[in-house]
Enzyme design. Structure first.
Site, PDB file in Angstrom:
ATOM      1  CB  CYS A 793      13.456 -43.997  22.335  1.00  0.00           C
ATOM      2  SG  CYS A 793      12.407 -45.458  22.346  1.00  0.00           S
ATOM      3  CG  PHE A 794      17.385 -42.276  22.337  1.00  0.00           C
ATOM      4  CD1 PHE A 794      17.234 -41.853  23.642  1.00  0.00           C
ATOM      5  CD2 PHE A 794      17.484 -43.648  22.099  1.00  0.00           C
ATOM      6  CE1 PHE A 794      17.208 -42.752  24.689  1.00  0.00           C
ATOM      7  CE2 PHE A 794      17.464 -44.550  23.141  1.00  0.00           C
ATOM      8  CZ  PHE A 794      17.316 -44.112  24.438  1.00  0.00           C
TER       9      PHE A 794
END
Length: 827
Positions: A793-794
């Site tokens: 996600c990051f």
């Protein structure tokens, strides 16, 4: 029915008027008079002899006041009426003159009625019936107050007239707005107020200014359907103020109000017919405002910005009605070319040229700024709106569009930068004109405008109530995804998607990206018979004519349309490309021979040969012996379709071979898969209503980049430039090992590492800078021989501090395997 006086001026006028009062140099006091020859209304007649000169006493029936009128026995009663108007300010059409109990008729002379020296006449107001007595009464009150102020009555204040105006608006019924305003206009109230404004007395001027502005403000505050009724009155104010004070702020205020009303009328299609006759009158507004805009555009002083949003909107509010008037006034509208006609369309050409040249200078200056700063200044935020006006003007002239296209093509960088910076979601109607100059746009600007059609998805929001949640088993990915997506409503899919694989802890955008990629790999797998793969490009697909072997194939095409639209909306590159003919079908365009070149090279070459054969040879016995039929093989079975009625009996010859080729292409690439394409479009339109508009805004190459990502090899240097570190330094030995190992890997291995890191196998066409975030390498404080982990996600890759490069390479090559690269992602 109420019987009443139409103007209370007729019974409230005063004989205190100074009979020696002169007209000012502008003839202001003539504003209330109809158009007529000046000698007909001269206060002193010079045409008669001394023996025919008369002094007449005109007595008001109400109030008993008397005024003195000088006339000639040979004057007509109509001339007498206008002399009375000069002295009393009572409009001639409102008067009835009585002598010895008889009403004097306009066409007769004074001598006809034996009117002698010092005769006394009586002045009455005309009696009328009306269904709006309140409107007439308030109008009469305004006219009476104006008359008193013009005669120097100091007891009348600005509040008197303003209070009456407020009453007028308060009592105006919604269903009778136009009737009330017609009374207001026909009673010459606008002319009276402008006459008061033109008075040399500052008190009168201030009063009139306040009242006129109150009228404008009240007009603007009304709903659009009522505001449109004000056009004749505001237009009358505009005519009068433009004659009396064209440089005064009150005129500017009136012009702004007129623009607002015109905008309201233009936006209502059913009310536009009233615009046809006012082109000449509103043209000066366009000229004045455009002149101001040109000055601002060519000004090189960085401290003085270009035209503001308000300035541009003012021009647009007049330009659109003016264009409508020009294009619809004549039965047949024609473009004109230089030398120009001396009409509004011809005069407008000079404005078009000046605006076009000014925009050229402005965009040239903008490109210099881009070269220095790499960004567009906020001062240029309204350049697009100005270009839209210029483009619209160009439609009136031969070669006009071409001139605008040349300008934009020569300033492609600044044009693209303006679109990227200032084209916003929600004002889509303003964007369509840009695609008239599609060749002058950049990929980034076309992609930006296409994406504005999608609902906005904010990944940062944590509103779980608006999410569509999915829990998918990897082993049954296609079937379960089909169920979740097809059973959801369009509204549910317009929000965020929450994706989770069964028996896995990972969630978030990274998992969603992985799901999109894996699902598309399943959908477009040729073994599923939905799509066929291009022979020249393993990533490029088109609908399979034989997909009907699956009873649910049309449902799956609709499902695929939804999935592809969702992937685009969430800005996920899934690595799938559409065949050119499939893309053209989605735009609704006709498929030609050159379009199938990379789709079916064998058929392309055959059709090319048919079209290029020598006509005599083609028609000879050695011809190809073709008829209007199409023979195809579907799942090993030979099928024959007639391209025309009785096509089996129609021979293809040199004269009809082009028709044959076109029908053959249409059948093979359109008709045979029309149901599949329609269902795909239906699914796509569930997410984005205007599917055709989306695809029309793009070239097929643009769509490739948006859906499939860039096709260039991954650059390690670009990768490094967009990576930051936490717990490591870029100079650390282990970081050097990491990039050294990546350089040794194959392209496929690098993409697997990237997928493990980000759930993205295909980066945007701009490279790593096109990702939504930088990439990060974090230090993993665990055993030094563990496998890497990631937070997709990051965009975080977590590495232990490996003691040796060999151990690190083994671990990285393990995650570079396709069946492993999707197994370690974490939220």
């Amino acid at each position: 029915m109420t019987r009443r006086l139409t103007s209370s001026l007729s019974h409230r006028s005063s004989s205190s008027d100074n009979p020696k009062r002169k007209l000012d140099e502008n003839g202001v006091e003539n504003l209330l008079l109809p158009k007529m020859k000046r000698h007909e209304v001269s206060a002193e007649s010079s045409s008669g002899s001394e023996s025919t000169r008369l002094q007449i006493f005109v007595r008001m029936m109400s109030g008993g006041k008397t005024t003195v009128i000088h006339a000639d026995k040979n004057d007509t009663v109509e001339q007498l009426h206008h002399r009375i108007e000069l002295k009393t300010k009572i409009p001639a059409k409102e008067q009835r003159v009585i002598y010895k109990g008889k009403q004097l008729q306009l066409e007769h002379s004074l001598s006809y009625y034996s009117i002698e020296q010092d005769s006394s006449l009586h002045l009455l107001g005309r009696m009328q019936s009306t269904e709006h007595p309140v409107a007439w009464r308030t109008v009469d009150d305004i006219m009476y107050a104006v008359s008193r102020m013009l005669r120097g009555d100091w007891f009348v204040s600005v509040n008197n007239i303003n209070d009456i105006l407020v009453t007028f608006f308060d009592t105006m019924p919604k269903k009778a707005t136009c009737e009330y305003l017609e009374i207001f206009l026909n009673s010459s109230v606008p002319a009276a107020l402008v006459m008061l404004f033109a008075s040399p007395l500052e008190t009168n001027k201030s009063c009139a200014k306040s009242s006129i502005k109150l009228f404008f403000d009240s007009c603007i505050d009304l709903p659009d359907h009522q505001q449109r009724c004000f056009l004749p009155v505001v237009l009358e104010f505009f005519r009068l103020l433009r004659k009396v004070c064209p440089r005064n702020k009150l005129y500017v205020s009136c012009r702004n109000t007129l623009g607002s009303v015109l905008e309201s009328v233009y936006s209502s299609g059913e009310s536009r017919s009233c615009l046809l006759s006012i082109g000449d009158e509103i043209f000066p507004c366009v000229r004045e405002l455009a002149k101001l805009m040109v000055k601002q555009l060519v000004d090189d002083d960085d401290d003085s910005g270009p035209p503001s949003s308000c300035d541009v909107q003012k021009v647009s509010s007049f330009w659109l009605p003016l264009r409508y008037s020009i294009q619809n006034q004549a039965e047949t509208f024609t473009l004109i070319a230089f030398p120009l006609q001396n009409n509004v369309q011809g005069k407008l050409y000079h404005i078009f040229e000046k605006l076009l040249n000014a925009m050229g200078k402005g965009m040239s200056r903008l490109e210099s700024i881009l070269a220095r700063r790499g960004a567009v200044s906020a001062k240029c935020s309204h350049y697009l709106a100005i270009l839209k006006i210029v483009s619209s003007m160009s439609e009136l002239y031969q070669g006009g569009k071409e001139r605008v296209a040349r300008l934009l093509s020569s300033r492609k960088a600044s044009f693209g930068a303006l679109v990227l910076k200032f084209a916003k979601r929600g004002d889509d109607d303003d964007h369509q004109w840009i695609f008239e100059y599609k060749e002058a746009t950049t990929f980034e600007s076309r992609r930006h405008l296409a994406m504005l059609l999608f609902p906005d998805v904010e990944e940062e929001e944590e509103d779980y109530e608006e999410m569509h949640e999915m829990l998918i088993d990897r082993s049954n990915l296609l079937a379960e995804s089909f169920e979740y997506i097809t059973e959801a409503s369009s509204e549910e899919l317009h929000g965020r998607l929450f994706m989770e694989f069964k028996n896995e802890e990972a969630t978030g955008p990274g998992v969603l990206r992985e799901w999109f990629y894996l699902l598309c790999q399943e959908i477009f797998n040729p073994q599923n018979t939905l799509f066929t793969r291009s022979a020249d490009d393993f990533r490029r697909f088109s609908p399979n004519p034989a997909s009907e072997v699956d009873p649910l194939h049309l449902d799956y095409f609709e499902f695929t349309g939804r999935v592809i639209a969702l992937a685009l909306m969430h800005k996920v590159q899934v690595g799938v490309l559409f065949d050119r003919v499939f893309f053209l079908q989605l735009t609704g365009k006709k498929i030609g021979l050159e379009d199938i070149k990379n789709t079916d090279r064998i058929m392309y070459n055959s059709c090319k040969q048919i079209l290029e054969m020598d006509p005599e040879c083609f028609d000879s016995d050695a011809g190809l012996g073709l008829t209007f039929v199409s023979e195809t093989e579907v799942l090993g079975k030979r099928e024959t379709k007639e391209l025309l009625k009785d096509g089996k009996s129609i021979a293809v010859n040199s004269k009809n071979r082009e028709q044959y080729v076109n029908l053959l292409i249409k059948h093979r690439f359109a008709t045979s898969v029309s149901e599949q394409v329609n269902q795909f479009s239906q699914g796509f339109s569930d997410i984005l209503a205007d599917t055709a508009c989306f695809f029309e805004r793009l070239y097929v190459e643009d769509f490739d980049c948006m859906l499939g990502g860039g096709d260039n090899l991954i650059s390690i240097d670009d990768w490094k430039a967009h990576t930051e570190y936490n717990g490591f330094k870029k100079t650390d030995r282990i970081i050097g090992w990491f990039w050294k190992i990546l350089k040794k890997m194959t392209e496929g291995e690098r993409r697997s590492v990237l997928f493990f890191w980000t759930s993205t196998r295909f980066i945007p066409v701009e490279g790593f800078r096109g990702l939504s975030s930088k990439l990060y390498i974090y230090r993993l404080h665990e055993a030094k021989d563990h496998l890497p982990t990631s937070h997709t996600c990051f965009y975080r890759l977590c590495l232990p501090k490996y003691p040796k490069i060999g151990l690190m390479e083994k671990r990285l090559r393990l995650i570079a395997q396709d069946h492993v690269s999707s197994s370690f992602g974490q939220w």
